[in-house]
Design a protein around this motif. Structure first.
Motif, short mmCIF file in Angstrom:
data_model
loop_
_atom_site.label_atom_id
_atom_site.label_comp_id
_atom_site.label_asym_id
_atom_site.label_seq_id
_atom_site.Cartn_x
_atom_site.Cartn_y
_atom_site.Cartn_z
N PHE A 1 -16.87 2.61 1.23
CA PHE A 1 -16.83 3.89 1.93
C PHE A 1 -15.56 4.67 1.54
O PHE A 1 -15.62 5.85 1.19
N ILE A 2 -14.42 3.99 1.56
CA ILE A 2 -13.14 4.63 1.24
C ILE A 2 -13.10 5.09 -0.21
O ILE A 2 -12.60 6.17 -0.52
N VAL A 3 -13.63 4.27 -1.11
CA VAL A 3 -13.64 4.66 -2.53
C VAL A 3 -14.39 5.98 -2.71
O VAL A 3 -13.91 6.89 -3.40
N VAL A 4 -15.54 6.10 -2.10
CA VAL A 4 -16.33 7.33 -2.28
C VAL A 4 -15.65 8.52 -1.61
O VAL A 4 -15.61 9.61 -2.19
N LEU A 5 -15.08 8.33 -0.44
CA LEU A 5 -14.45 9.46 0.24
C LEU A 5 -13.13 9.89 -0.39
O LEU A 5 -12.80 11.07 -0.41
N GLN A 6 -12.36 8.94 -0.90
CA GLN A 6 -11.01 9.24 -1.38
C GLN A 6 -10.88 9.38 -2.89
O GLN A 6 -9.86 9.85 -3.37
N ALA B 1 -15.96 -2.30 -4.00
CA ALA B 1 -15.21 -1.25 -4.67
C ALA B 1 -15.95 -0.77 -5.91
O ALA B 1 -16.05 0.43 -6.17
N LEU B 2 -16.49 -1.72 -6.68
CA LEU B 2 -17.24 -1.35 -7.88
C LEU B 2 -18.46 -0.50 -7.53
O LEU B 2 -18.76 0.49 -8.20
N GLY C 1 0.81 -1.22 0.00
CA GLY C 1 0.00 0.00 0.00
C GLY C 1 0.84 1.26 0.00
O GLY C 1 0.53 2.23 -0.72
N VAL C 2 1.90 1.28 0.77
CA VAL C 2 2.76 2.47 0.85
C VAL C 2 3.54 2.63 -0.45
O VAL C 2 3.63 3.74 -0.99
N VAL C 3 4.11 1.55 -0.96
CA VAL C 3 4.89 1.62 -2.20
C VAL C 3 4.02 2.12 -3.36
O VAL C 3 4.46 2.91 -4.18
N LEU C 4 2.77 1.67 -3.41
CA LEU C 4 1.87 2.07 -4.49
C LEU C 4 0.99 3.28 -4.14
O LEU C 4 0.04 3.58 -4.85
N HIS C 5 1.30 3.93 -3.03
CA HIS C 5 0.61 5.16 -2.60
C HIS C 5 -0.90 4.95 -2.40
O HIS C 5 -1.70 5.80 -2.78
N GLN C 6 -1.27 3.83 -1.80
CA GLN C 6 -2.68 3.55 -1.49
C GLN C 6 -2.81 3.06 -0.04
O GLN C 6 -3.39 2.01 0.22
N ASP D 1 -7.87 6.35 -8.11
CA ASP D 1 -7.86 5.97 -9.52
C ASP D 1 -8.23 4.49 -9.61
O ASP D 1 -7.52 3.64 -9.06
N PRO D 2 -9.33 4.14 -10.27
CA PRO D 2 -9.74 2.74 -10.33
C PRO D 2 -8.73 1.83 -11.01
O PRO D 2 -8.61 0.65 -10.68
N VAL D 3 -7.96 2.38 -11.95
CA VAL D 3 -6.97 1.57 -12.67
C VAL D 3 -5.86 1.09 -11.72
O VAL D 3 -5.31 0.01 -11.89
N THR D 4 -5.57 1.88 -10.71
CA THR D 4 -4.57 1.50 -9.70
C THR D 4 -5.23 0.76 -8.54
O THR D 4 -4.73 -0.27 -8.07
#
Length: 163
Positions: A119-124, A76-77, A35-40, A127-130
């Motif tokens: 919840f996180i997807v909507v708040l944050q 997520a979708l 998560g940290v390496v990919l900035h998520q 990028d769906p591709v990542t």
């Protein structure tokens, strides 16, 4: 006066407790690294709750691979769909989480921690591709690491119980 503990609250052996804790820490450290390496890094909290199920209650239906991976992905979708329709807000995040619960129940993919993914997807607004491949990778890593303790003698429940 306290009542005696029920059969469902029996304490695990010290060796089992240490083994489960060590595997959960290992899984979470790996997820945090990815998560940290990919900035998520916000992907980690729902997966941490999933790790607690996989290692702490491996026999529960909610902890099984199909539910874990499928539940996170469908949530997520739904989060991305809600984001597209309603935008990023706490209200939209709450709706997405509720919709994801309903969708998971409808598809027999119930995995409670996955509501936090929506919840996180909507708040944050990631990028769906990542985000989606990383979520799939993190979920699959949890399943793979969850397989290990059951292969060690003395572990009371093999994981998974069902695929």
């Amino acid at each position: 006066m306290t009542s005696p503990p029920s059969a469902g609250t029996a304490r695990p052996s010290l060796s089992h407790l240490l083994r489960v804790t060590a595997f959960a820490i290992g899984a979470l450290l790996l997820l945090v690294t990815v998560g940290v390496v990919l900035h998520q890094p916000l992907l980690i909290p729902p997966l941490a709750a999933s790790a607690a199920l996989v290692h702490g209650a491996p026999g529960l239906p909610l902890a099984q691979p199909r539910n874990l991976v499928g539940g996170h992905l469908i949530s997520a979708l739904i989060g991305f769909a809600t984001l597209a329709v309603a935008g990023s807000s706490a209200w939209g995040a709450a709706v997405a989480a509720g919709l994801s619960l309903g969708a998971m129940m409808l598809t027999h993919l119930a995995h409670a921690p996955a509501t936090a993914t929506a919840f996180i997807v909507v708040l944050q607004s990631p990028d769906p591709v990542t985000f989606l491949p990383l979520l799939a990778l993190g979920s699959c890593l949890l399943v793979a690491i969850g397989l290990l303790p059951g292969r060690i003698a003395g572990h009371p429940v093999r994981y998974p119980v069902a695929w």
